[in-house]
Each structure stands twice: as structure tokens, then as C-alpha cells.
Design an enzyme around this catalytic site. Structure first.
Site, mmCIF file in Angstrom:
data_model
loop_
_atom_site.group_PDB
_atom_site.id
_atom_site.type_symbol
_atom_site.label_atom_id
_atom_site.label_comp_id
_atom_site.label_asym_id
_atom_site.label_seq_id
_atom_site.Cartn_x
_atom_site.Cartn_y
_atom_site.Cartn_z
ATOM 1 N N GLY A 252 0.820 -1.202 0.000
ATOM 2 C CA GLY A 252 0.000 0.000 0.000
ATOM 3 C C GLY A 252 0.849 1.245 0.000
ATOM 4 O O GLY A 252 1.722 1.438 -0.844
ATOM 5 N N ASP A 253 0.601 2.113 0.977
ATOM 6 C CA ASP A 253 1.340 3.375 1.071
ATOM 7 C C ASP A 253 2.328 3.362 2.228
ATOM 8 O O ASP A 253 2.710 4.410 2.741
ATOM 9 C CB ASP A 253 0.367 4.546 1.229
ATOM 10 N N GLU A 254 2.768 2.169 2.646
ATOM 11 C CA GLU A 254 3.670 2.040 3.782
ATOM 12 C C GLU A 254 5.079 1.670 3.296
ATOM 13 O O GLU A 254 5.249 0.774 2.465
ATOM 14 C CB GLU A 254 3.169 0.973 4.753
#
Length: 336
Positions: A252-254
Site C-alpha cells: 500500500g502506502d507504507e
């Protein structure tokens, strides 16, 4: 590297069976032509080849392949085999003997298994011994025949060389693809954890990074814009880390960045530089850090501690660990 070593060990083990087979065929050939000169010598040379291979097979091959002396060891082994082949060919009347074809086997093995320098040494040993046998141990030596034999021995195994190099390139590409996040080019979740394991339990700092309101970027601007934002975050990370640092997209956005050998003060400066780099991107991010061994010494615990600090930063409350600046587009890089 580990994959190459495993391939090397498998290649060495795979060479044992052909060596046994050639030794057996050599004894059969010597028996069928026993009335010709030097048959006891040839049979002895084939026996030495088989027995030396048997002894080699009993050695801890994985340890040898991983050791610092593997190249001298295997080159010496190949050169010894070539010396036996030269003795056999010379005993059978020189390069007109069908046993000359045995020269191809150590050359093919070196082409498929050895690095270029080791392969060059084996080629030089084989071709020079062939030339000596052709000139000194062949009745009425013909320079043209010797030259043609040298050319065939030198060029024939290169078909295997080219194929092996192509397979190596494909294997490295597959290995790289399996460990790399396709969108950002950083390590994927699994590869990051593997490299983090390799670096622990040494001292290090771990930074966890999460893009702020990333769902809103996707919802309002589309997934193409979201993908571009993630790539820009990855570029920002690459612009502030050292060559030996470990950078990964966890999903994801991690993101996570491991800084081997870094303490908390160094990691905080990296976060500040990352905040400045992210100020040039269309997104902001929250960051948290944890330090080994102060915060945790085990991989999962260290990752959890960095995540906890990052979520505390995202909630804009007192953090679990030291105060660290939020990665935002503000010029100061401080928490907003």
C-alpha cells in the site's frame, strides 16, 4: 550470491557421474585394446580419475563452495584432471587417439560452472597440454592437425558458455524481480524482512513511513496519480539514504528504511532530510523510528516499535519514542 553458490555446488556434484562413466568406458577401451602399448598406464590413469572424484564427492561441498579458497581448489582439481587426460592421450599415441575427445569435458564444465578468470586458467591448461601432446607425443606430428584440434577445443565449449551466461542473466533477473516491488523499485515486503534479518542483531535504526491521506489521492485523482505519488516517495527515500541502507515498500502506502549502524540522532537527521525531499512531492507522510537494541532487538518487535511511533506521529500525539519531525512539505520538516 547465495543462489550462485548453490548453483556452483550443484554443478560440481553433477560432474561426478560423467567422470565415473568416462572412467568406466576408459577401462573398457583399455581392455578391448590391451595388446596395444601403454594399456596398464591408461587403466591406472582412469582409476586415479575415478578415485579422486570419489574422494571429492565425500568432501563438504557446500562449505568448500562458500569458502574463500574455492577458486584455487577447483582450478587445481580441473588442472589435475587435464594432466590425467594428457597422460592418457599421450599413452594412446597422441592426438590421433579417440581419447582426445575427453578434453572437451573439463572445458565444458569450466565454461558452465567457473567464473571467467578460473575458466581462462583451465582453458590455458587444456590447450597447452593438447599442443604439447600433439607435438611431442604424436608420431609424425602435423602442425595443421594440431592447430585444427586446438581451434575445435577452444571454440566448441563456447556454445555452452553463451548458454550458461544467458541462463545466469535470466536467473539474476528473476531473482531481482522476486525481491523488488514492481511499482517503486524498492525491496518488497518479503525481501526487506530478509535483509533486515541479515543485518540484525547489529545496531541500527528503523524508520517507518506512511503517506498521509493516500486514499483521498486515489479517490480524487485516480490510481494513476496514486501510483505516481508512491513512486515519488520511493525516489525521495532513495535520495537521502546511503548505499548500504535497506529500503522497502511494505504494501500500500507504507514504507520502511533500515539504517545499519545508525543511532537515534543519525536517524532523526535522515528523517529531516526525507521531510525536505518529500516537500518536492505532491504528498506528505508520517514517520516514526525505533532503534536497535534500545527499543527492540528482534525483527518483528523492532518493526512494531517503528510502526507505533509512526502512527503516534500520524495522530499528532506524544510519541512512543523520541520526538521526530513529521515528513511534511513544510520547509522546517517539523510536526504540524
Amino acid at each position: 550470491m547465495e543462489t550462485d553458490l548453490r548453483h556452483r555446488a550443484r554443478s560440481v556434484r553433477a560432474s561426478f557421474a560423467p567422470t565415473y562413466g568416462l572412467s568406466l568406458l576408459g577401462w573398457v577401451y583399455a581392455a578391448l585394446t590391451w595388446n596395444e602399448p601403454n594399456r596398464p598406464l591408461m587403466a591406472t590413469a582412469f582409476a586415479v580419475a575415478a578415485l579422486s572424484t570419489l574422494a571429492l564427492a565425500r568432501l563438504p561441498m557446500d562449505r568448500i563452495v562458500a569458502g574463500r579458497w574455492r577458486e584455487p581448489f577447483f582450478v587445481s582439481w580441473s588442472v589435475s584432471i587435464i594432466a590425467l587426460i594428457a597422460a592418457i592421450v599421450a599413452a594412446d599415441g597422441g592426438i590421433t587417439s579417440p581419447t582426445t575427445l575427453i578434453y572437451l569435458f573439463p572445458l565444458l564444465f569450466a565454461s558452465l560452472s567457473y567464473p571467467v578468470r578460473s575458466m581462462a586458467i583451465v582453458y590455458a591448461a587444456a590447450l597447452s597440454s593438447y599442443a604439447v601432446v600433439g607435438v611431442a607425443f604424436t608420431p609424425d606430428p602435423d602442425p595443421a592437425r594440431v592447430l585444427m584440434g586446438l581451434a575445435c577445443l577452444g571454440f566448441a565449449p563456447f556454445v555452452g558458455v553463451l548458454q550458461a551466461r544467458e541462463h545466469d542473466r535470466e536467473r539474476r533477473e528473476l531473482t531481482r524481480s522476486a525481491k523488488t516491488d514492481a511499482l517503486t523499485g524498492l525491496l518488497n515486503h518479503t525481501a526487506f524482512k530478509e535483509q533486515l534479518d541479515a543485518a540484525l542483531p547489529g545496531p541500527m535504526a528503523l524508520i517507518a513511513l506512511d503517506v498521509d491521506r493516500f486514499k483521498m489521492v486515489n479517490d480524487l485523482q485516480g490510481h494513476a496519480a496514486g501510483d505516481a505519488a508512491l513512486r515519488s516517495v520511493a525516489d525521495a527515500i532513495r535520495s537521502v539514504v546511503r548505499g548500504g541502507d535497506i529500503c522497502g515498500r511494505m504494501g500500500g502506502d507504507e514504507f520502511m528504511v533500515a539504517l545499519p549502524g545508525a543511532d537515534r540522532a543519525i536517524a532523526q537527521r535522515v528523517v529531516e532530510r526525507l521531510a525536505l525531499a518529500l516537500s518536492l512531492t505532491p504528498v506528505t507522510a508520517s514517520a516514526g523510528l525505533a532503534v536497535c537494541p534500545e527499543d527492540a532487538a528482534e525483527r518483528d518487535a523492532l518493526m512494531h516499535a517503528a510502526d507505533a511511533a509512526m502512527y503516534a506521529d500520524k495522530r499528532n500525539r506524544t510519541r512512543t519514542h523520541d520526538e521526530i519531525p513529521r515528513c511534511s512539505p513544510s520547509s522546517s520538516g517539523s510536526t504540524t
